[in-house]
Design an enzyme around this catalytic site. Structure first.
Site, mmCIF file in Angstrom:
data_model
loop_
_atom_site.group_PDB
_atom_site.id
_atom_site.type_symbol
_atom_site.label_atom_id
_atom_site.label_comp_id
_atom_site.label_asym_id
_atom_site.label_seq_id
_atom_site.Cartn_x
_atom_site.Cartn_y
_atom_site.Cartn_z
ATOM 1 N N GLU A 108 4.874 0.171 2.688
ATOM 2 C CA GLU A 108 4.500 1.577 2.624
ATOM 3 C C GLU A 108 2.986 1.724 2.723
ATOM 4 O OE1 GLU A 108 5.453 4.806 -0.682
ATOM 5 O OE2 GLU A 108 7.287 3.819 0.007
ATOM 6 N N ASP A 110 0.451 5.068 2.023
ATOM 7 C CA ASP A 110 0.598 6.432 1.504
ATOM 8 C C ASP A 110 -0.685 7.233 1.417
ATOM 9 O OD1 ASP A 110 3.229 5.740 0.795
ATOM 10 O OD2 ASP A 110 2.669 5.181 -1.233
ATOM 11 N N GLU A 112 -0.890 10.582 -0.885
ATOM 12 C CA GLU A 112 -0.173 11.495 -1.772
ATOM 13 C C GLU A 112 -1.163 12.512 -2.306
ATOM 14 O OE1 GLU A 112 3.599 9.498 -3.860
ATOM 15 O OE2 GLU A 112 1.714 8.623 -4.513
ATOM 16 N N ARG A 138 -1.577 -0.532 -5.770
ATOM 17 C CA ARG A 138 -2.933 -0.600 -5.212
ATOM 18 C C ARG A 138 -3.483 0.820 -5.011
ATOM 19 N NH1 ARG A 138 -0.555 -5.460 -3.305
ATOM 20 N NH2 ARG A 138 -1.961 -7.219 -3.639
ATOM 21 N N GLY A 207 0.412 12.669 -16.558
ATOM 22 C CA GLY A 207 1.561 11.885 -17.005
ATOM 23 C C GLY A 207 2.792 12.710 -17.289
#
Length: 333
Positions: A108, A110, A112, A138, A207
């Site tokens: 993948e 990404d 985001e 990472r 979170g």
């Protein structure tokens, strides 16, 4: 069968004109020539020009699309305008993956985009996986020098055998060089390109502290100016010829130029908020490919002394495996 596709899509110039360097003069094709709807039937709208797409998230579903072809290496790009106002818990993703083909050992790459409460800025996260290495995140996370909900900006991924570069407009913001010690953790299998919007209330903002508030829905992410430039791969045999030798437009970048490197260092100095390389809670010693910059370490330590100073604290790093259309893992803060 060798099949080198240059698939492009651009928003009509009467609405929006790219003003940045290498992104400006790329040839283009319509949405239907490059992409297919992935999910969220009523929440994906192709505009009348056939070259612009709206993805929306409401209480029923998000939405997404996927490239029709599978690629091994290339340059992939889109102009994106993110939803405005209260966007906590909303994630817009522009990414490459082969999770539907390699369920146990997927790769993948990404982008985001993490929404936020009113008055707080969107954050951008980049990440890579290779060979199912989801236990080694990472991630890097950044603020931006503009409001990404105000207008379109170009977000691009350059993926070669030796390196991956993420760009915002024409500024390289991150370079990942393949090292021997990374082994299979560097994405190396054919992938398709995805774009999605979805509800990540459980982790995306502090979170999971702030959830998606559907009274502000639908949340609409606008996409245009798609660039798909890569070596296409047979989805059954998963084989391709070496396409790197095929001629390509000279506006497609091949690496970070010295002037881009100066801009990249400036961007990272001003806007980087998280880097896995400096996360002392997560890693007692940095992963082998990390090049530690003492000034970067000191700046991040001031930004977040718990995570980057190795002190005691309540930071919880949550590795999530999301619904079918997002296999990424992320770190919550």
């Amino acid at each position: 069968m060798e099949n080198f596709h240059l698939l492009f899509l651009v928003l009509s110039s009467s609405v929006f004109v790219l003003s940045y360097g290498f992104s400006k003069n790329l040839p283009t094709l319509s949405f239907d020539e490059g992409y297919s709807q992935l999910f969220g039937h009523n929440n994906l709208i192709v505009l009348k020009d056939g070259k612009s797409v709206h993805l929306s998230l409401d209480e029923n579903t998000g939405s997404g699309f996927v490239s029709q072809d599978l690629y091994l290496h290339g340059f992939f790009s889109a102009s994106i305008k993110l939803p405005a106002d209260y966007t906590a818990g909303v994630v817009v993703a522009f990414y490459m993956s082969n999770g539907d083909i390699f369920e146990k050992n997927h790769d993948e790459i990404d982008f985001e985009f993490l929404g936020n409460i009113r008055g707080k800025e969107w954050r951008v996260q980049t990440n890579i996986y290779g060979n199912g290495s989801t236990n080694v995140g990472r991630e890097e996370r950044y603020g931006l020098w503009f409001d990404p909900s105000d207008d379109f900006h170009q977000y691009s991924i350059l993926w070669t055998h030796t390196h991956i570069i993420f760009y915002v407009d024409d500024i390289a913001i991150r370079e990942i060089k393949r090292t021997g010690s990374m082994g299979g953790d560097f994405p190396s299998k054919p992938m398709t390109l995805y774009a999605t919007i979805w509800d990540a209330s459980e982790w995306a903002t502090n979170g999971g502290k702030y959830k998606v508030n559907y009274k502000y829905s639908p949340y609409v992410a606008e996409f245009s100016n798609f660039v798909l430039h890569g070596c296409t791969v047979d989805p059954i045999e998963l084989s391709s010829f070496k396409c790197e030798a095929t001629p390509k437009p000279n506006t497609i970048p091949t690496g970070v130029t010295p002037s881009q490197r100066t801009k990249m260092e400036s961007f990272r100095k001003k806007h980087m908020q998280y880097s896995y390389c400096y996360d002392k809670i997560r890693y007692k010693s940095p992963p082998s490919e990390c090049m530690i910059n003492p000034k970067e370490a000191e700046r991040l330590k001031k930004f977040d002394p718990v995570t980057f100073g190795g002190g005691r604290g309540s930071h919880h790093h949550h590795h999530h495996h999301a619904k079918r259309h997002r296999r990424s893992q992320s770190v919550s803060i």
